[in-house]
Design a protein around this motif. Sequence first.
Motif, mmCIF file in Angstrom:
data_model
loop_
_atom_site.group_PDB
_atom_site.id
_atom_site.type_symbol
_atom_site.label_atom_id
_atom_site.label_comp_id
_atom_site.label_asym_id
_atom_site.label_seq_id
_atom_site.Cartn_x
_atom_site.Cartn_y
_atom_site.Cartn_z
ATOM 1 N N SER A 2 0.807 -1.223 0.000
ATOM 2 C CA SER A 2 0.000 0.000 0.000
ATOM 3 C C SER A 2 0.836 1.268 0.000
ATOM 4 C CB SER A 2 -0.920 0.016 1.235
ATOM 5 O OG SER A 2 -1.797 -1.086 1.239
ATOM 6 N N LEU A 3 2.155 1.152 -0.029
ATOM 7 C CA LEU A 3 3.008 2.319 0.197
ATOM 8 C C LEU A 3 3.307 3.146 -1.040
ATOM 9 C CD1 LEU A 3 5.662 0.974 2.742
ATOM 10 C CD2 LEU A 3 3.480 2.099 3.181
ATOM 11 N N ALA A 4 3.310 2.545 -2.230
ATOM 12 C CA ALA A 4 3.759 3.259 -3.433
ATOM 13 C C ALA A 4 3.072 4.612 -3.617
ATOM 14 C CB ALA A 4 3.580 2.373 -4.662
ATOM 15 N N ALA A 43 9.418 -5.321 -5.312
ATOM 16 C CA ALA A 43 8.938 -5.050 -6.666
ATOM 17 C C ALA A 43 7.617 -4.283 -6.635
ATOM 18 C CB ALA A 43 8.790 -6.360 -7.440
ATOM 19 N N ARG A 44 6.722 -4.641 -5.694
ATOM 20 C CA ARG A 44 5.463 -3.905 -5.575
ATOM 21 C C ARG A 44 5.709 -2.479 -5.096
ATOM 22 N NH1 ARG A 44 3.532 -8.981 -3.694
ATOM 23 N NH2 ARG A 44 3.675 -8.378 -1.502
ATOM 24 N N LEU A 45 6.665 -2.318 -4.198
ATOM 25 C CA LEU A 45 7.001 -0.972 -3.722
ATOM 26 C C LEU A 45 7.463 -0.072 -4.863
ATOM 27 C CD1 LEU A 45 9.025 -1.516 -0.408
ATOM 28 C CD2 LEU A 45 6.953 -0.148 -0.659
ATOM 29 N N LEU A 46 8.263 -0.641 -5.759
ATOM 30 C CA LEU A 46 8.899 0.140 -6.820
ATOM 31 C C LEU A 46 8.171 0.041 -8.153
ATOM 32 C CD1 LEU A 46 12.634 -0.705 -6.032
ATOM 33 C CD2 LEU A 46 11.286 1.258 -5.253
ATOM 34 N N VAL A 76 14.466 -6.664 -9.381
ATOM 35 C CA VAL A 76 15.002 -6.524 -8.031
ATOM 36 C C VAL A 76 16.074 -7.578 -7.779
ATOM 37 C CG1 VAL A 76 14.444 -6.629 -5.572
ATOM 38 C CG2 VAL A 76 12.848 -5.538 -7.176
ATOM 39 N N GLU A 77 15.804 -8.809 -8.168
ATOM 40 C CA GLU A 77 16.743 -9.909 -7.926
ATOM 41 C C GLU A 77 18.021 -9.747 -8.729
ATOM 42 O OE1 GLU A 77 14.202 -13.126 -8.865
ATOM 43 O OE2 GLU A 77 13.076 -13.012 -6.971
ATOM 44 N N ALA A 78 17.937 -9.096 -9.903
ATOM 45 C CA ALA A 78 19.128 -8.889 -10.733
ATOM 46 C C ALA A 78 20.069 -7.862 -10.110
ATOM 47 C CB ALA A 78 18.717 -8.439 -12.135
ATOM 48 N N ASP A 79 19.537 -6.867 -9.414
ATOM 49 C CA ASP A 79 20.375 -5.835 -8.787
ATOM 50 C C ASP A 79 19.685 -5.366 -7.504
ATOM 51 O OD1 ASP A 79 22.106 -3.827 -8.078
ATOM 52 O OD2 ASP A 79 22.174 -2.902 -10.073
ATOM 53 N N PRO A 80 19.723 -6.179 -6.447
ATOM 54 C CA PRO A 80 19.009 -5.819 -5.215
ATOM 55 C C PRO A 80 19.511 -4.536 -4.577
ATOM 56 C CG PRO A 80 20.404 -7.754 -4.882
ATOM 57 C CD PRO A 80 20.377 -7.494 -6.348
ATOM 58 N N LEU A 81 20.809 -4.271 -4.675
ATOM 59 C CA LEU A 81 21.328 -3.050 -4.058
ATOM 60 C C LEU A 81 20.731 -1.820 -4.722
ATOM 61 C CD1 LEU A 81 23.182 -1.595 -2.101
ATOM 62 C CD2 LEU A 81 25.035 -1.856 -3.775
ATOM 63 N N ALA A 82 20.637 -1.828 -6.044
ATOM 64 C CA ALA A 82 20.043 -0.683 -6.743
ATOM 65 C C ALA A 82 18.585 -0.500 -6.333
ATOM 66 C CB ALA A 82 20.140 -0.879 -8.255
#
Length: 292
Positions: free
Chosen positions: A147-149, A172-175, A182-188
């Motif tokens: 619910s945050l986005a 992923a839902r947040l962004l 997300v899994e390809a570049d979690p830090l980003a």
Amino acid sequence: MSEVLELNRERLRDFPLPYHPDDSDKEGRGRLLVVAGSRELAGAALLAGIGALRAGAGKLQIATAASIAVPLAIAVPEARVIGVEETEEGCLAADAVERMIGWCEGAQAILLGPGLQHGPPLDAMLDGLLAASLDRPLVLDAAVLGSLAPRAETLKAWKGGVALLPHSREMARLLDCEAEEVEADPLAAVRRAAGTFGAVAMVKGQYSHIVHPDGRAFRFEGGGVGLATSGSGDTLAGIVAGLCARGADPLTAVLWGIYLHGEAGRRVSARVGRIGFLARELLDEIPGLLPE
């Protein structure tokens, strides 16, 4: 862009937890309000609440669905359990918001999310809480993350600091992106979340990444594949929130929470097995992992 620091015992010396002398009482270790649980996910509230107590919180209140309040109070006799009206779908009713704000004002930290159900009542509850903009740490996990986005700017205005504890799909839902991204570049992804929401953000995985809104970034090598089990995230949320109740700021609480959760996983793995242990088995390890 800041260097990514390894999270280990030595690093935590830079983030000391509040000290509680032997003559202090439970009031000195803070009161935590956990808003969690539903008819189908009562255990999430239980795991989060016990996690907070194991992390040293002095007093625990759990606001949960009225249908599970009595059995939950028996399962966690150390807590005050508050039954909240429910919708037919099992969500906490939106008209409980005013009561909840009163409970939040009396707490030193708030945890919202584990075991709650998605839907308009949760959105209304979140809007009511964020409008209060209280000066105490707010830990958000599980259902509420979805619910945050659309509420990023309101979340940034929260005075007490915010911690977000998603796994890759929740991130992923947040962004508003795919989990594979997300899994390809979690830090980003975590950097983006920290900046977007003005919160201490993390993403769980083999390596957990944590970023503060000011750009400080950390990486923790996880406690093993066994931590990827039902309820594990609820225990982590409770630990982080319990440390906040004791007086730790959100970054300190998240760093310690991730470390304690991971090290508990290592210990249980060595005793029980690499996979197949239960999230509840992590909880008894936490007090012994905390330094004197």
